[in-house]
Design a protein around this motif. Structure first.
Motif, short mmCIF file in Angstrom:
data_model
loop_
_atom_site.label_atom_id
_atom_site.label_comp_id
_atom_site.label_asym_id
_atom_site.label_seq_id
_atom_site.Cartn_x
_atom_site.Cartn_y
_atom_site.Cartn_z
N ASP A 29 49.92 29.60 107.64
CA ASP A 29 49.98 30.75 106.73
C ASP A 29 50.38 32.04 107.44
O ASP A 29 50.01 33.14 107.03
N ARG A 30 51.15 31.91 108.46
CA ARG A 30 51.74 33.07 109.12
C ARG A 30 53.13 33.26 108.52
O ARG A 30 54.01 32.40 108.64
N LEU A 31 53.33 34.39 107.83
CA LEU A 31 54.58 34.64 107.11
C LEU A 31 55.38 35.74 107.79
O LEU A 31 54.87 36.85 108.00
N THR A 32 56.62 35.43 108.12
CA THR A 32 57.54 36.41 108.69
C THR A 32 58.66 36.67 107.69
O THR A 32 59.29 35.73 107.20
N ILE A 33 58.88 37.94 107.41
CA ILE A 33 59.98 38.36 106.53
C ILE A 33 60.93 39.22 107.35
O ILE A 33 60.52 40.22 107.95
N ARG A 89 55.10 44.76 103.60
CA ARG A 89 54.02 43.89 104.06
C ARG A 89 52.83 43.97 103.11
O ARG A 89 52.25 42.94 102.74
N LEU A 90 52.49 45.17 102.70
CA LEU A 90 51.36 45.37 101.79
C LEU A 90 51.56 44.61 100.48
O LEU A 90 50.68 43.86 100.02
N LEU A 100 50.37 39.97 97.07
CA LEU A 100 50.87 38.98 96.11
C LEU A 100 50.40 37.57 96.44
O LEU A 100 50.06 36.78 95.55
N PHE A 101 50.38 37.26 97.73
CA PHE A 101 50.04 35.89 98.15
C PHE A 101 48.63 35.77 98.74
O PHE A 101 48.30 34.75 99.34
N ASP A 102 47.83 36.84 98.55
CA ASP A 102 46.43 36.82 99.03
C ASP A 102 46.33 36.50 100.51
O ASP A 102 45.50 35.69 100.95
#
Length: 762
Positions: free
Chosen positions: A206-210, A221-222, A227-229
């Motif tokens: 659950d580490r998300l990089t955009i 980021r906020l 949105l995805f908790d």
């Protein structure tokens, strides 16, 4: 002793990444690849308002190479606001990643991630959708009708912002003249060269990089984390390069879609929009109706202004209230008027979502205001410049609502300098001769004032925290949350740091716009680059200078206050032979003092400030075709102090180009079914290089003490250049043809209509 090197502050230099750009070595998000990268495509709504009655994605899911398909059925149902800036901000949340109710042509219906773009495109074609139509509203007037269908629960008014300074009604009743007009402006597209693009990589932990070109990594980021908790520590936003933004990349658009696809597919996903998709599925400038009333005296003194403005926020709230608030307070800045009232009401329609765009409401407001100043001059039989000089604010002026000083505004100096550069009286004589000896071409000159703020002071917190780390060889690294959109906000900080600590520009590197490495930053908007970010960099550099002085003092056996820094070295004041390189200072700092030199400073804007610009346009109008040619153009801006003349000139000329398109040719229209056009650049109306003025002069007012609170007294160029362009050009057309034009754009069709009206009356 080596002489003290020339400071880079105040010197012209190319933008920080110029070499990488011109050699093609600059890496944009569309150029990037990750292992296992998938490619995404969107299915966008072909209808302006409908309920999804039926959707079948089975054939798309069965297509070999398809790894994920998303619709409203498997997307989070949580609502959000794409323009939210910081965690405690209260905003209207009525947008979803995918909604079952579609509210404009371009709304998101579904998305696919596949091994190739071709497979993703084919999968999109295989999705079957049945739409149940709903009533379509495409204009402000339709949205405001008492029985209008509510696009969102609660009605079509997104909100209301209003205030009054003085006693407007009483003042209007006692004026010698009261002028009432309605001015309209259209939706337009930002037209950044780089379309919207994003890479999302959702890891199994659950580490998300955009990775995306955006103007506000921390806000993105906020929004995405909420949105995805996800905790904010699990979401990284990085903006490695921006190929143009102008506000269009300030708000979350397609980033959540890519994130959701990556989560479902278990692989990184790239979503790159086409130009057509970028136009219909991202953001446009707010269209507007400005019902403006100005009361004035026989001598030209403006006594009262009453403004009721409706803005078209499109299908969702987005920055509806932000723009309304920003534009409303600009009315207090240009002229010394004690009685001012403004009400701004954003309304929903079934059109493309409106959002931030360069000027942030000011172009809409000032088109009406500056057109009205021109009409006041005609009513009184005087020149526009006389009305301007009589009413423009002075450096000792106060905000009529708060009673606070408004800084060091110099619009009168801008006007005087612009008149000199234009040779104004000679051009006015040419305009008069054109009327006395009418031929195929009519000549006219127009004037307009523009104003824009320099920060978010008084609206919400306006913070940034740069960090500077010295390296052991005497070089340094700036770590900043700022995003460089081509305005060289990074290079500007480097110039200031070089000046303060004496490190050569080529020994300063930058890490920027990455939530994992940079300290929190409010974002890059509101023209806050120089006034806020530049001040923050200067304060931080001064903090580092004190530390370097302490360390150098140890080596030179002198009081730190006796140390000055320049030419990559520390010097004892008054002792030409007593010096040590910054490399030796840092070596001693690490090896003997046993510490690193790394400082940061949280800086918040201490006050509001505003930038001013006066523009003049000389036009020629072909009476047979309606074509408007800009023969010469002059723009003079009050910038307090010039840090990089080359950059200011470039920003100003770019703003003129953008404003000319707004004034003369650019618009997005919607038919009765809500379908927008044009959707291709060839027909959009953006000005080509050959359409630019053949004679273009720019100037600056920067010798009057500067702006209090700005670095070296500097303040923004930024958004201000686009604000006065359209009214200056339309005022010139008005003076050439002796006919009011109060709706943008003043294109060939509109000019011919005016000419036919004149011929009919003749």
């Amino acid at each position: 002793m080596k002489g003290k090197g020339r400071s880079m502050v105040g010197q012209s230099k190319p933008i920080n990444d110029a070499v990488r750009k011109v050699t093609g070595r600059k890496s944009y998000v569309a150029d990037m690849k990750l292992p296992g990268l998938l490619y995404a495509k969107l299915l966008l709504s072909p209808v302006a308002h409908a309920y999804i009655k039926y959707i079948d994605t089975s054939q798309a899911e069965a297509l070999p190479g398809v790894r994920a398909v998303v619709t409203y059925r498997n997307a989070p149902s949580k609502t959000y606001n794409s323009a939210k800036r910081f965690i405690e901000q209260k905003v209207i949340c009525n947008e979803q990643i995918f909604s079952r109710t579609l509210r404009f042509v371009g709304d998101r219906v579904a998305a696919v991630a596949a091994d190739t773009e071709e497979i993703a495109t084919e999968a999109i074609r295989l999705i079957k959708v049945e739409y149940s139509p709903l009533p379509i509203i495409t204009s402000i007037s339709q949205a405001l009708e008492p029985d209008a269908y509510p696009i969102h629960e609660g009605g079509n008014r997104a909100g209301k912002i209003s205030f009054e300074a003085g006693k407007v009604d009483q003042a209007l009743s006692s004026c010698d003249y009261v002028l009432r007009r309605t001015y309209t402006t259209p939706a337009i597209h930002h037209l950044a060269l780089e379309p919207h693009v994003v890479i999302a990589d959702w890891q199994p932990d659950d580490r998300l990089t955009i990775i995306a070109p955006c103007q506000n990594t921390f806000a993105f980021r906020l929004i995405i984390a909420d949105l995805f908790d996800l905790p904010y520590s699990k979401v990284r936003l990085s903006s490695p390069a921006i190929g143009g933004a102008f506000g269009g990349k300030l708000e979350v658009c397609v980033e959540p879609v890519a994130a959701l696809l990556s989560k479902l597919a278990g692989q990184p996903v790239k979503l790159e929009l086409t130009r057509r998709e970028t136009i219909i599925a991202t953001r446009v400038r707010h269209a507007s109706e400005n019902h403006l009333c100005t009361g004035f005296s026989n001598d030209g003194t403006i006594q009262a202004i009453d403004c009721l403005m409706y803005t078209n926020t499109g299908a969702y709230a987005s920055s509806a209230m932000n723009v309304a608030g920003a534009l409303s307070h600009k009315l207090l800045l240009p002229y010394t008027v004690r009685n001012v009232r403004i009400t701004v009401i954003p309304v929903y329609t079934n059109t493309i979502i409106a959002g931030a765009m360069r000027g942030y409401g000011s172009p809409q407001l000032f088109f009406g205001l500056e057109r009205q100043i021109e009409e006041i001059a005609h009513i009184l039989g005087v020149d526009n410049t006389e009305i301007q000089l009589k009413n423009m604010v002075d450096p000792d002026s106060l905000n009529s609502l708060s009673g606070e000083p408004i800084g060091n505004p110099r619009p009168k100096d801008c006007l005087v300098k612009a008149m000199e550069l234009m040779d104004y009286q000679a051009v006015k004589e040419e305009e008069q001769k054109s009327k006395e000896e009418p031929g195929r071409y009519a000549i006219g000159v127009g004037v307009a004032l523009g104003v824009h703020g320099n920060n978010c002071f008084g609206v919400h917190r306006d913070n940034t925290t740069p960090m500077i780390r010295m390296n052991e060889d005497g070089s340094c690294t700036l770590v900043t949350g700022a995003h460089d959109m081509g305005n060289d906000v990074l290079g500007m900080q480097m110039q200031i740091i070089s000046d303060v600590i004496g490190v050569s520009m080529d020994k300063i590197s930058v890490v920027a716009a990455d939530t994992d490495t940079c300290l929190w930053h409010i974002g890059d908007y509101s023209s806050r680059g120089v006034f806020v970010i530049g001040s923050a960099a200067k304060n931080t550099a001064e903090k580092l200078r004190r530390e370097l002085q302490i360390e150098a003092g140890k080596l030179l056996d002198t009081d730190p206050e006796m140390i000055e820094l320049h030419d990559d070295a520390a010097w004892v004041k008054g002792n030409t032979g007593c010096t040590v390189s910054l490399r030796d200072v840092m070596t001693n700092c690490q090896a003997v003092s046993g510490r690193e030199l790394c400082v940061y400073e949280t800086y918040e804007a201490p006050r509001g400030a505003a930038s001013y610009g006066v523009h003049m346009a000389k036009v020629s109008i072909d009476r047979e075709t309606g074509k408007v040619s800009i023969l010469s153009y002059v723009a003079v801006h009050d910038v307090g102090f010039i840090i990089n003349p080359m950059m200011l000139e470039g920003q100003l000329e770019g703003g003129i180009h953008m404003g000319l398109g707004y004034g003369l040719s650019e618009k997005i229209t919607f038919d009765e079914q809500g379908k927008p056009s044009p959707l291709v650049l060839k027909r959009y109306g953006v000005l080509r290089a050959t359409d630019m003025p053949s004679h273009l002069k720019v100037g600056f007012v920067a010798d009057k003490g500067g702006e209090p609170g700005g670095p070296y007294g500097a303040k923004a160029m930024g958004e201000c250049p686009v604000v006065p362009v359209a009214p200056a050009v339309v005022n010139a057309i008005r003076n050439a043809l002796d006919m009011e034009i109060n709706d943008l754009p003043a294109d060939k069709e509109k000019i011919l209509q005016v000419l036919h009206q004149q011929a009919g009356r003749g």
